[in-house]
Scaffold this motif. Structure first.
Motif, PDB file in Angstrom:
ATOM      1  N   ALA A   1      -3.623  -8.572 -19.821  1.00 20.30           N
ATOM      2  CA  ALA A   1      -4.964  -9.045 -20.154  1.00 20.30           C
ATOM      3  C   ALA A   1      -5.436 -10.028 -19.081  1.00 20.30           C
ATOM      4  O   ALA A   1      -4.645 -10.542 -18.288  1.00 20.30           O
ATOM      5  N   GLU A   2      -6.724 -10.282 -19.066  1.00 21.15           N
ATOM      6  CA  GLU A   2      -7.270 -11.261 -18.123  1.00 21.15           C
ATOM      7  C   GLU A   2      -6.774 -12.665 -18.489  1.00 21.15           C
ATOM      8  O   GLU A   2      -6.492 -12.935 -19.658  1.00 21.15           O
ATOM      9  N   PRO A   3      -6.659 -13.537 -17.491  1.00 24.05           N
ATOM     10  CA  PRO A   3      -6.956 -13.365 -16.072  1.00 24.05           C
ATOM     11  C   PRO A   3      -5.790 -12.701 -15.328  1.00 24.05           C
ATOM     12  O   PRO A   3      -4.634 -13.053 -15.540  1.00 24.05           O
ATOM     13  N   LYS A   4      -6.124 -11.738 -14.506  1.00 25.48           N
ATOM     14  CA  LYS A   4      -5.118 -11.003 -13.748  1.00 25.48           C
ATOM     15  C   LYS A   4      -5.736 -10.561 -12.433  1.00 25.48           C
ATOM     16  O   LYS A   4      -6.956 -10.440 -12.317  1.00 25.48           O
ATOM     17  N   GLU A   5      -4.885 -10.322 -11.460  1.00 27.74           N
ATOM     18  CA  GLU A   5      -5.370  -9.869 -10.159  1.00 27.74           C
ATOM     19  C   GLU A   5      -4.345  -8.940  -9.536  1.00 27.74           C
ATOM     20  O   GLU A   5      -3.138  -9.177  -9.617  1.00 27.74           O
ATOM     21  N   LEU A   6      -4.823  -7.882  -8.906  1.00 29.42           N
ATOM     22  CA  LEU A   6      -3.983  -6.934  -8.177  1.00 29.42           C
ATOM     23  C   LEU A   6      -4.269  -7.084  -6.692  1.00 29.42           C
ATOM     24  O   LEU A   6      -5.408  -6.934  -6.253  1.00 29.42           O
ATOM     25  N   TYR A   7      -3.227  -7.397  -5.929  1.00 28.59           N
ATOM     26  CA  TYR A   7      -3.381  -7.611  -4.487  1.00 28.59           C
ATOM     27  C   TYR A   7      -2.538  -6.577  -3.754  1.00 28.59           C
ATOM     28  O   TYR A   7      -1.320  -6.519  -3.945  1.00 28.59           O
ATOM     29  N   VAL A   8      -3.167  -5.777  -2.923  1.00 26.07           N
ATOM     30  CA  VAL A   8      -2.493  -4.706  -2.197  1.00 26.07           C
ATOM     31  C   VAL A   8      -2.330  -5.117  -0.737  1.00 26.07           C
ATOM     32  O   VAL A   8      -3.305  -5.473  -0.066  1.00 26.07           O
ATOM     33  N   VAL A   9      -1.095  -5.053  -0.231  1.00 30.11           N
ATOM     34  CA  VAL A   9      -0.804  -5.428   1.152  1.00 30.11           C
ATOM     35  C   VAL A   9      -0.894  -4.179   2.023  1.00 30.11           C
ATOM     36  O   VAL A   9      -0.100  -3.240   1.866  1.00 30.11           O
ATOM     37  N   PRO A  10      -1.838  -4.112   2.938  1.00 35.39           N
ATOM     38  CA  PRO A  10      -2.013  -2.916   3.768  1.00 35.39           C
ATOM     39  C   PRO A  10      -0.749  -2.553   4.543  1.00 35.39           C
ATOM     40  O   PRO A  10      -0.116  -3.406   5.162  1.00 35.39           O
TER      41      PRO A  10
ATOM     42  N   GLU B   1       0.825  -1.214   0.000  1.00 40.25           N
ATOM     43  CA  GLU B   1       0.000   0.000   0.000  1.00 40.25           C
ATOM     44  C   GLU B   1       0.856   1.260   0.000  1.00 40.25           C
ATOM     45  O   GLU B   1       0.527   2.251  -0.662  1.00 40.25           O
ATOM     46  N   LYS B   2       1.984   1.220   0.716  1.00 43.51           N
ATOM     47  CA  LYS B   2       2.842   2.393   0.844  1.00 43.51           C
ATOM     48  C   LYS B   2       4.129   2.269   0.023  1.00 43.51           C
ATOM     49  O   LYS B   2       5.088   3.002   0.264  1.00 43.51           O
ATOM     50  N   ALA B   3       4.140   1.383  -0.956  1.00 44.55           N
ATOM     51  CA  ALA B   3       5.350   1.164  -1.749  1.00 44.55           C
ATOM     52  C   ALA B   3       5.619   2.339  -2.679  1.00 44.55           C
ATOM     53  O   ALA B   3       4.716   2.777  -3.402  1.00 44.55           O
ATOM     54  N   HIS B   4       6.843   2.839  -2.675  1.00 45.63           N
ATOM     55  CA  HIS B   4       7.199   3.917  -3.595  1.00 45.63           C
ATOM     56  C   HIS B   4       7.129   3.442  -5.042  1.00 45.63           C
ATOM     57  O   HIS B   4       7.013   4.246  -5.969  1.00 45.63           O
ATOM     58  N   SER B   5       7.191   2.134  -5.242  1.00 48.04           N
ATOM     59  CA  SER B   5       7.243   1.545  -6.585  1.00 48.04           C
ATOM     60  C   SER B   5       5.879   1.166  -7.137  1.00 48.04           C
ATOM     61  O   SER B   5       5.803   0.599  -8.236  1.00 48.04           O
ATOM     62  N   ARG B   6       4.814   1.484  -6.453  1.00 51.20           N
ATOM     63  CA  ARG B   6       3.526   0.902  -6.818  1.00 51.20           C
ATOM     64  C   ARG B   6       3.065   1.306  -8.219  1.00 51.20           C
ATOM     65  O   ARG B   6       2.294   0.568  -8.834  1.00 51.20           O
ATOM     66  N   TYR B   7       3.551   2.409  -8.754  1.00 48.68           N
ATOM     67  CA  TYR B   7       3.080   2.794 -10.091  1.00 48.68           C
ATOM     68  C   TYR B   7       3.527   1.819 -11.167  1.00 48.68           C
ATOM     69  O   TYR B   7       2.847   1.652 -12.189  1.00 48.68           O
TER      70      TYR B   7
END
Length: 350
Positions: A313-322, A297-303
């Motif tokens: 393309a699908e199938p894909k998933e984005l998982y954000v670690v709080p 969540e606070k990663a400087h690299s998240r972009y």
């Protein structure tokens, strides 16, 4: 191979086996006694040091982890795991490999060519094409183990190796699923600067300087290697470092993640190759094989992760670690979502 006429038969057989192993450029070491990792050893897995060639003939060094109760007459899913950019297999990649082996996978964490314990000269070269190839070489190795199901091989890339894992999967259909953690697109950041802030004028100036550096390297007989992290871990972060550099110092230069083979920077002229080698240009073609993007969540690299997710393309998933920063997904086992990784690969490699 010549043998003495008086050599006893058992010795002849042993030497013949050794010759065959050397011819295949594959080596095994028994479960080692000395533990040189930055993390604790698990009593739930078996660990072996292995080596094997990539298609350039460079011998790669890797740590292989297997479930302790594994039946080698059966076939298991497998994962090839790359290090954070500038790291070695004894750090974050090894944590992922050991933990996923606890969950039933055969895994390898490898040192990229020219780095760590892997071969290749000169040392500390960074090559996008060869680092991508190193993932496929890991698939070569795993898929030829008698206890691995070669139709169930996935890849995990951490930080810079996230981009390399995705690039490998774009053309290597043997990689059935990819997960990235704290991904960096090294080609993008080197060519375009941080957050794409580099102007064409600045890029041209950099390329002019790198061209001059190549002449100096040629005359000196070796490439210029910037100063890296200290040989011994430090107890504090130097004053004046920017926030991103401070974060990397916290991991690589302090007790948390320091390893003597993890130098950090690569040879200066390595940057030329990255400016000419995009990593994400065909990421959509990985489909229908699934991709799991993990970021803090606070990663400087998240972009980097957010943009790669949009391109895929699908199938894909984005998982954000709080609450997680970039480096927290290197080694914070309380933050790295291993349950998510396990469920992702269990489904993808079923």
């Amino acid at each position: 191979m010549k043998t003495n006429a008086f050599m006893n038969k058992p010795l002849q057989i042993m030497l013949s086996i050794l010759t065959l192993m050397l011819a295949a450029n594959i080596a095994y070491a028994e479960d080692d006694v000395t533990w040189d990792k930055t993390f604790k050893r698990s009593d739930k897995v078996t660990h072996k040091k292995v080596s094997y060639p990539n298609r350039y003939g460079i011998i790669l060094s890797a740590d292989m982890y297997m479930p302790k109760d594994m039946d080698e007459s059966q076939h298991y899913p497998a994962l090839v795991i790359g290090t954070p950019y500038g790291g070695v297999k004894e750090q974050g990649a090894g944590i992922y490999a050991q933990t996923m082996a606890e969950r039933g996978y055969v895994t390898i964490a490898f040192d990229e060519s020219f780095n760590g314990e892997s071969g290749g000269q000169p040392r500390h070269v960074s090559s996008p094409e060869i680092f991508v190839e190193d993932f496929s070489a890991g698939v070569d190795f795993l898929g030829t183990r008698p206890f691995v199901d070669r139709d169930k091989i996935g890849a995990i890339g951490i930080c810079g190796s996230g981009g390399f894992a995705l690039k490998a999967a774009q053309v290597d259909h043997r990689i059935k699923a990819v997960a990235t953690a704290s991904m960096y697109d090294m080609s993008r950041v080197i060519r375009n600067g941080w957050e794409d802030s580099m102007s064409a004028e600045e890029r041209n100036k950099m390329l002019d300087e790198l061209g001059k550096q190549r002449w100096e390297d040629f005359e000196n007989g070796s490439p210029m290697l910037p100063e890296g992290f200290p040989d011994e871990p430090t107890t504090s972060i130097p004053e004046g470092l920017d926030p991103i550099s401070s974060e990397f110092w916290e991991y690589y230069a302090m007790e948390r993640g320091h390893h003597p083979r993890s130098h950090g920077p690569f040879t200066a002229t390595s940057n030329m190759a990255f400016m000419n080698f995009p990593l994400m240009n065909y990421v959509d073609t990985i489909s229908p094989r699934p991709i799991l993007f993990i970021m803090g969540e606070k990663a400087h690299s998240r972009y980097f992760t957010e943009d790669a997710y949009e391109l895929a393309a699908e199938p894909k998933e984005l998982y954000v670690v709080p609450g997680a920063r970039h480096i927290d997904l290197y080694d914070r086992t309380d933050m790295i979502p291993f349950d998510k990784l396990n469920s992702f690969f269990a489904k993808a490699l079923q």
